[in-house]
Design an enzyme around this catalytic site. Structure first.
Site, PDB file in Angstrom:
ATOM      1  N   GLU A 106       0.864  -1.183   0.000  1.00 20.91           N
ATOM      2  CA  GLU A 106       0.000   0.000   0.000  1.00 20.91           C
ATOM      3  C   GLU A 106       0.903   1.237   0.000  1.00 20.91           C
ATOM      4  OE1 GLU A 106      -3.623   2.020  -0.223  1.00 20.91           O
ATOM      5  OE2 GLU A 106      -2.999  -0.012  -0.712  1.00 20.91           O
ATOM      6  N   GLU A 157      -0.739   9.802  -6.383  1.00 24.43           N
ATOM      7  CA  GLU A 157       0.440   8.952  -6.192  1.00 24.43           C
ATOM      8  C   GLU A 157       0.901   8.338  -7.510  1.00 24.43           C
ATOM      9  OE1 GLU A 157      -1.320   6.691  -3.095  1.00 24.43           O
ATOM     10  OE2 GLU A 157      -0.924   8.238  -1.594  1.00 24.43           O
ATOM     11  N   ASP A 166      -7.206   2.800   2.843  1.00 21.53           N
ATOM     12  CA  ASP A 166      -6.725   1.514   3.366  1.00 21.53           C
ATOM     13  C   ASP A 166      -7.844   0.472   3.328  1.00 21.53           C
ATOM     14  OD1 ASP A 166      -4.411   2.935   3.987  1.00 21.53           O
ATOM     15  OD2 ASP A 166      -5.122   3.408   5.999  1.00 21.53           O
TER      16      ASP A 166
END
Length: 459
Positions: free
Chosen positions: A268, A298, A439
């Site tokens: 992750e 990201e 998450d």
């Protein structure tokens, strides 16, 4: 169908490491802020605001940056670098909420709540305060070495009181709150939060030397591993160690986990501001794992580090699905990944090679598990049982869903050698909490992906 897939995923055992922290939350009011200003004096606070400290090394740094955030009403995060200030903060504030923070800790509690068969969580630093935030569930275990052998205990039975602790202090503020700074009356213009994030040398990302030889045994015990926290690595440490040292250990850890069984490993990814460190993490760790999860910003950061600055800039500027698809294909190919998972506010996406054993429809169902779990968490604040998943199923897909699908179909025409699937997100209009949603998506998607692979005999 989605609920059935989650039920199948719950029969899995998962290992998650490395980062956990305490999120300590204070709901500010004018009285609390006034007390701080009066303690240090308005003139001293104003002077330090003008100096604009980039990190918090003493209490006045904190007060000055907090007041600045309140004046502008902008959410801000400033690193705390002086570990001795733990005591000052704890003496000055009564925390309204203490909750689990850090990707590994959040994911461990989530999967334990969902009654996964076995959740093995590891963090190199485990104090009693941190251990107390792990759920009291029999399926949640922490690996220890006992008499030269691997053993598993609940985290609350495995803590070490002398370990360092990472506490992120979150100061929530509301529009309309007022206080005085000398002769000036300040009214907070917007609601937001001011985060004091711990950045201490004592907090490191690694597996303790005594436990490392048992990683192959842990790998045998689980169906998949979710690793995170590498953004906490520093380029250099005062004891002479550096990022290369810890990344070498991280690579070895993954190889050890896979030594006896080719356990699927998901990384992750989280934003790393320092470009040199970001590049090291990408080049060292991405090729070692099977799956990576990240958001669209990201993707842009990763592409920039891989040498695609123009595409990176396009994603930052225009946020077009077709650019994210192109960027995802580049990352998948250059890093030799099995699957890339991208989560954004309006859609989730998988990019994998054409020979992936799962069909596009199966991949889409896996993504839907991720967004449904996240919708349940956003609606309730946290997921406490498998039944909470139904709450997420009642949340509609976002209103941009049809537009997203249309844009995606245009982008997909250029992806013949790949399987690229997308699903709109289920978007909660007024979330109880937004902490840990990324998450939650990644954990739900990865574990349901593993469940589908097992169904196909490919796990």
């Amino acid at each position: 169908m989605n609920a059935r897939l989650l039920d199948e995923a719950r029969d899995l055992s998962i290992y998650t490491a490395y980062n956990t922290n305490v999120d300590a939350i204070v709901y500010l009011n004018g009285g609390i802020v006034q007390r701080l200003v009066d303690e240090f004096g308005a003139d001293a606070v104003k002077k330090r605001i003008d100096e604009y400290p980039r990190e918090i090394d003493e209490p006045l740094d904190f007060v000055a940056r907090l007041v600045h955030a309140l004046k502008t009403g902008k959410p801000m995060a400033v690193p705390l670098v002086n570990e001795n200030l733990h005591t000052w903060f704890d003496d000055h504030f009564d925390y309204d909420v203490e909750r689990m923070g850090g990707q590994a800790g959040i994911i461990a509690n989530l999967l334990a709540s969902l009654d996964f068969k076995r959740v093995i969580v590891y963090t190199p630093h485990l104090t009693g305060r941190q251990a107390g935030l792990f759920l009291d569930r029999p399926n949640l275990l922490f690996p220890v070495v006992d008499g030269g052998r691997l053993a598993f205990r609940h985290p609350r039975e495995a803590y070490r009181e002398n370990d360092p602790i990472k506490v992120n202090r979150i100061f929530e503020f509301r529009a309309g709150m007022t206080f005085k700074l000398g002769s000036e009356t300040i009214t907070v213009p917007f609601s937001g939060r001011f985060i004091v994030s711990s950045r201490f040398e004592s907090i490191r990302i690694y597996t303790e030397p005594a436990l490392r030889p048992f990683l192959p045994e842990i790998g045998e015990e689980v169906d998949g591993a979710i690793l995170s926290g590498y953004q906490g690595i520093k380029l250099r440490y005062s004891d002479g160690k550096d990022a290369n040292h810890y990344l070498k250990m991280a690579k070895e850890d993954i190889m050890l986990l896979k030594r006896r069984k080719d356990v699927k490993v998901h990384l992750e990814f989280a934003s790393i501001q320092n470009r040199a460190l970001r590049k090291k993490v990408i080049y060292n760790l991405f090729p070692m794992v099977d799956s990576v999860g990240m958001d669209e910003s990201e993707i842009a950061y990763v592409l920039n580090a891989l040498g695609y600055p123009k595409l990176s800039e396009r994603i930052f500027t225009y946020n077009r699905i077709e650019d994210s698809v192109l960027g995802g294909k580049i990352i998948l190919d250059e890093m030799n990944l099995e699957i890339l998972q991208i989560h954004t506010i309006y859609y989730l996406m998988y990019i994998t090679l054409k020979d992936n054993p799962l069909t596009e429809e199966e991949l889409r169902k896996s993504l839907e598990v991720g967004t449904t779990l996240a919708a349940a968490r956003a609606s309730l604040g946290e997921v406490k049982s498998p039944q909470d998943y139904r709450v997420g199923m009642n949340v509609p897909f976002n209103e941009r869903g049809e537009y997203v699908k249309l844009r995606f179909e245009e982008a997909k025409r250029r992806t013949r050698e790949y399987k690229v699937v997308i699903t709109p997100t289920r978007l909660v209009k007024k979330p109880v909490s937004t902490v840990g949603l990324g998450d939650t998506i990644s954990a739900g998607a990865f574990t349901s992906y593993l469940a589908l692979l097992r169904e196909r005999g490919a796990l």
